[in-house]
Design an enzyme around this catalytic site. Sequence first.
Site, PDB file in Angstrom:
ATOM      1  CE  LYS A  87      -3.635  -2.599   0.542  1.00  0.00           C
ATOM      2  NZ  LYS A  87      -4.530  -2.890  -0.558  1.00  0.00           N
ATOM      3  CG  LEU A  88       0.877   5.780  -1.886  1.00  0.00           C
ATOM      4  CD1 LEU A  88       2.073   5.347  -2.718  1.00  0.00           C
ATOM      5  CD2 LEU A  88      -0.078   6.610  -2.746  1.00  0.00           C
ATOM      6  CG  ASN A 103       9.825  -0.109  -0.945  1.00  0.00           C
ATOM      7  OD1 ASN A 103       9.408  -1.105  -0.350  1.00  0.00           O
ATOM      8  ND2 ASN A 103       9.600   0.083  -2.240  1.00  0.00           N
ATOM      9  CG  HIS A 105      10.712  -2.135  -6.832  1.00  0.00           C
ATOM     10  ND1 HIS A 105       9.344  -2.218  -6.698  1.00  0.00           N
ATOM     11  CD2 HIS A 105      10.982  -2.405  -8.127  1.00  0.00           C
ATOM     12  CE1 HIS A 105       8.803  -2.503  -7.870  1.00  0.00           C
ATOM     13  NE2 HIS A 105       9.782  -2.623  -8.758  1.00  0.00           N
ATOM     14  CD  GLU A 175      13.941  -8.905  -2.373  1.00  0.00           C
ATOM     15  OE1 GLU A 175      13.320  -8.073  -3.042  1.00  0.00           O
ATOM     16  OE2 GLU A 175      13.380  -9.828  -1.760  1.00  0.00           O
TER      17      GLU A 175
HETATM   18  C1  GRF Z   1      10.278  -8.892  -2.053  1.00  0.00           C
HETATM   19  O1  GRF Z   1      10.696  -9.371  -3.304  1.00  0.00           O
HETATM   20  C2  GRF Z   1      10.359  -7.397  -2.000  1.00  0.00           C
HETATM   21  O2  GRF Z   1      11.389  -6.874  -2.769  1.00  0.00           O
HETATM   22  C3  GRF Z   1       9.064  -6.991  -2.621  1.00  0.00           C
HETATM   23  O3  GRF Z   1       8.137  -7.956  -2.161  1.00  0.00           O
HETATM   24  C4  GRF Z   1       8.803  -9.174  -1.852  1.00  0.00           C
HETATM   25  C5  GRF Z   1       8.457  -9.509  -0.441  1.00  0.00           C
HETATM   26  O4  GRF Z   1       8.902 -10.787  -0.069  1.00  0.00           O
HETATM   27  N1  GRF Z   1       8.779  -5.610  -2.370  1.00  0.00           N
HETATM   28  P1  GRF Z   1       8.847 -11.211   1.455  1.00  0.00           P
HETATM   29  O5  GRF Z   1       7.440 -10.935   1.940  1.00  0.00           O
HETATM   30  O6  GRF Z   1       9.865 -10.426   2.210  1.00  0.00           O
HETATM   31  O7  GRF Z   1       9.132 -12.689   1.475  1.00  0.00           O
END
Ligand code: GRF
Length: 192
Positions: A87-88, A103, A105, A175
């Site tokens: 959500k925003l 954030n 992405h 990530e």
């Molecule tokens: C991740 O790929 C993140 O970059 C994106 O949504 C996904 C979330 O994965 N915004 P998780 O819920 O942390 O497993």
Amino acid sequence: MKPEIQLAVFASGNGSNAQNLITFFEGSRIKIALILSENPNARVLQRATLFQVPSVIFSMSELQNGQVLQQLKGYGINYIVLAGFLKLIPASMVQSYQQRIINIHPALLPKFGGKGMYGSNVHKAVFNAHETETGITIHYVNEYYDKGAIILQKQVALTPDDTPESIAAKISELEMKYFPESILQTIEKHNS
Ligand code: GRF
């Protein structure tokens, strides 16, 4: 000793990044103090319970009318991390936490960003565009989806054999490796 820095993590679903942040910061000056979700069924809430991190489920009206912001203040939250939050963030929260909302992405912004570009939608779009590389973008949050200043990007090569699922796995690896470290460095830079 310097005071603790309290982080709140917003997540809408699975929460693998949220869990990775909890374990990364365990025992340090930076603490994941609160997990928040608008989705009562989000797996991230189970992870919060497992790791004994307090959690809050909120409604969209509570997000928009300032009640969630009040809760963040009540918990003494210094930074907000969005980890799969769909959500925003309202303008009032952005203003209260200028340069303190981060954030992640799962693509190389400005490519494959904006409303609706989340999770597997992103990986399918990258696949359909026959990209030769993709990656992650860690950025500050402003009032618009995926438009805040970029903190860090990391790339990974794609091959013709990649599928949306294998792309997702490559992104998750990036990530797990870079998100906690990038948050740490950003906070240390502000607080040094
Ligand atoms: C991740 O790929 C993140 O970059 C994106 O949504 C996904 C979330 O994965 N915004 P998780 O819920 O942390 O497993």
